[in-house]
Design a protein around this motif. Structure first.
Motif, short mmCIF file in Angstrom:
data_model
loop_
_atom_site.label_atom_id
_atom_site.label_comp_id
_atom_site.label_asym_id
_atom_site.label_seq_id
_atom_site.Cartn_x
_atom_site.Cartn_y
_atom_site.Cartn_z
N PHE A 182 -4.76 4.71 -9.52
CA PHE A 182 -3.92 4.03 -8.53
C PHE A 182 -3.46 2.67 -9.06
O PHE A 182 -2.27 2.33 -9.01
CB PHE A 182 -4.71 3.87 -7.23
N THR A 216 -4.04 9.30 1.36
CA THR A 216 -5.47 9.05 1.49
C THR A 216 -5.97 9.68 2.78
O THR A 216 -5.20 10.19 3.60
CB THR A 216 -5.78 7.55 1.52
N VAL A 242 -6.74 0.94 -2.89
CA VAL A 242 -6.94 2.21 -2.20
C VAL A 242 -8.33 2.24 -1.58
O VAL A 242 -9.33 1.90 -2.23
CB VAL A 242 -6.72 3.40 -3.17
N TYR A 260 0.83 -1.20 0.00
CA TYR A 260 0.00 0.00 0.00
C TYR A 260 0.87 1.26 0.00
O TYR A 260 0.52 2.24 -0.63
CB TYR A 260 -0.94 -0.01 1.20
N SER A 261 1.99 1.21 0.72
CA SER A 261 2.89 2.35 0.75
C SER A 261 4.25 1.94 1.28
O SER A 261 4.43 0.81 1.74
CB SER A 261 2.31 3.48 1.60
N ILE A 321 0.41 7.65 -1.27
CA ILE A 321 0.28 7.00 -2.58
C ILE A 321 1.62 7.16 -3.30
O ILE A 321 2.00 8.26 -3.71
CB ILE A 321 -0.87 7.61 -3.39
#
Length: 464
Positions: free
Chosen positions: A385, A333, A366, A288-289, A339
């Motif tokens: 995304f 987010t 996301v 995710y990150s 992101i």
């Protein structure tokens, strides 16, 4: 992309099945924790228990060729004696048969956080007996489903459920104890090795791996102090799972540092040999990150995460180790997740060069608030995304990485743990309030076209 590349979506048993007390299922630790604390729960969730055929048909109609899902330990094993619930097995046979019917390759996780409450009451992952119980549960699953599943994983995200449950205290069992965190972490990784061992001993078909919540580590500069902080962060975020599962060894510098302040006598030489001898065939990386860090500058350890969707509530600082920071140039987010698709590209290259094992990107997505009462959710933000992160995978493949699959999180809207149902990740909208109706989002149709083109429709760019 290779024609054998797996394109799909992912879910987890507690987050989507519902039917929490149906067909002799035992309570899980999450059932009890959420009920006792009067928190939004997954009692119904997406009601996948009664909609799985529809959901899997929609996956196939969306061009997907694989479905990553987890089995529920308390749905399959009734009690501490290890008695099997045939109704639980029958449910998963139904899912697997639907996968075969619609040409969907199952990619199956044994443990996605829902420990049976009957084991949590004995201490959960602090109780070494749970390791042997997991081994028994794993063998039951291999025996029951081994002819239908080629891709198995032992655990989903050990770092996430161990640290949140035993160190941060925002997940069950709600503890804040570094010593107990270490014990739980060790027991989970030992249990994973036992799951691999019994898989190999049974000569079951296919391969077995582990899934990790991957946050590649970057530093704010190239100073030696930052590089030291990065190593601390990498050990905390990644290495105690991936090194242990893929190389068979806990990071020695991590153990050495912890031994200065904590008791490590629970570590068994014999069990370390079992871990060494039972490494995984592949790794699954949930991305995710990244984690961006600077050297520790002072203060007590702070670990907090955003469960409200109000920006600015996350903080990660480990005393004498590192501080996580935000890059003000990058979008985040509402839940404070940066992101940063370049992190996936760099992280895949780093992981492949370190472990030389096949990699699956087992989650990527996301979460946002969405109005699902419209005819179609126009989730262009999700399309953007996904495009950029699939682009990152393709860039890593171009650099020589063996990446064999991509799974969007999630196949359809589901319950997002302590974020409840308002944080939506799905390619398919689920109207939780009005009959659990399903409706494809714009991203579902876009993903179908990308899959049909084998990635050729991805808008490519160089993140460097």
């Amino acid at each position: 992309m290779d024609k054998n590349f797996l394109w799909g979506g992912a879910t987890a048993s507690y987050q989507c099945e519902g039917a929490w007390d149906v067909d002799e299922k035992a309570p899980s630790m999450w059932d009890v924790y959420l009920h006792e604390n009067n928190l939004e729960n997954g009692d119904v969730a997406s009601d996948h228990y009664h909609h799985y055929e529809e959901d899997i048909r929609m996956m196939a109609e969306g061009g997907q060729n694989s479905y990553r899902f987890s089995l529920s330990w308390p749905r399959i094993i009734k009690n501490k004696n290890g008695d099997v619930n045939q109704k639980g097995l029958d449910f998963y046979h139904g899912i697997l048969d639907a996968c075969e019917k619609y040409g969907i390759e199952p990619f199956v996780t044994l443990y996605h956080w829902d420990l049976p409450q009957y084991w949590e009451e004995t201490g959960g992952w602090l109780n070494h007996e749970v390791c042997g119980a997991f081994e028994h549960y794993a063998k039951v699953c291999y025996e029951a489903f081994g002819d239908k599943i080629r891709n198995w994983t032992t655990f989903n995200e050990p770092k996430w459920f161990v640290v949140n449950g035993y160190m941060i205290g925002n997940y069950p069992p709600g503890l804040q104890d570094p010593q107990k965190t270490m014990i739980a972490a060790y027991n989970v990784m030992y249990a994973s090795a036992l799951g691999v061992r019994v898989f190999r001993a049974g000569n079951y078909p296919g391969q077995i791996g582990i899934v990790h919540s991957y946050t590649p580590v970057n530093g704010v500069d190239d100073s030696i102090e930052t590089k030291i902080a990065m190593r601390y962060a990498d050990n905390y975020c990644n290495n105690w799972i991936l090194d242990t599962a893929a190389l068979g060894e806990f990071p020695i510098d991590l153990i050495s540092v912890l031994a200065k302040d904590y008791d490590i006598s629970f570590i068994s030489t014999k069990e370390l040999e079992i871990i060494k001898e039972n490494t995984v065939d592949f790794i699954g990386l949930n991305y995710y990150s990244r984690t961006l860090v600077k050297p520790y500058t002072g203060g007590e350890t702070q670990l907090s995460f955003n469960h409200t969707g109000k920006k600015g509530e996350s903080k990660v600082l480990i005393k004498n180790w590192f501080e996580q920071v935000k890059d003000p140039n990058n979008e985040t987010t509402e839940w404070d997740t940066e992101i940063y698709p370049k992190g996936l590209e760099d992280g895949l290259i780093e992981a492949y060069q370190r472990y030389h094992l096949p990699i699956y990107v087992t989650e990527n997505g996301v979460g946002v608030r969405e109005d699902v009462t419209v005819d179609e959710v126009k989730d262009e933000y999700r399309i953007s995304f996904m495009n950029d992160h699939i682009n990152a995978i393709m860039n890593a493949q171009d650099a020589g990485c063996d990446i064999r699959g991509y799974y969007a999180w999630s196949s359809f809207d589901l319950y997002s743990w302590k974020n409840g149902c308002e944080k939506r990740y799905g390619l398919v909208a689920v109207d939780f309030e009005n009959g659990q109706t399903r409706a494809p989002k714009a991203s579902y149709h876009w993903f179908k076209d990308v899959i049909a083109s084998q990635g050729e429709l991805i808008k490519r760019r160089n993140f460097n």
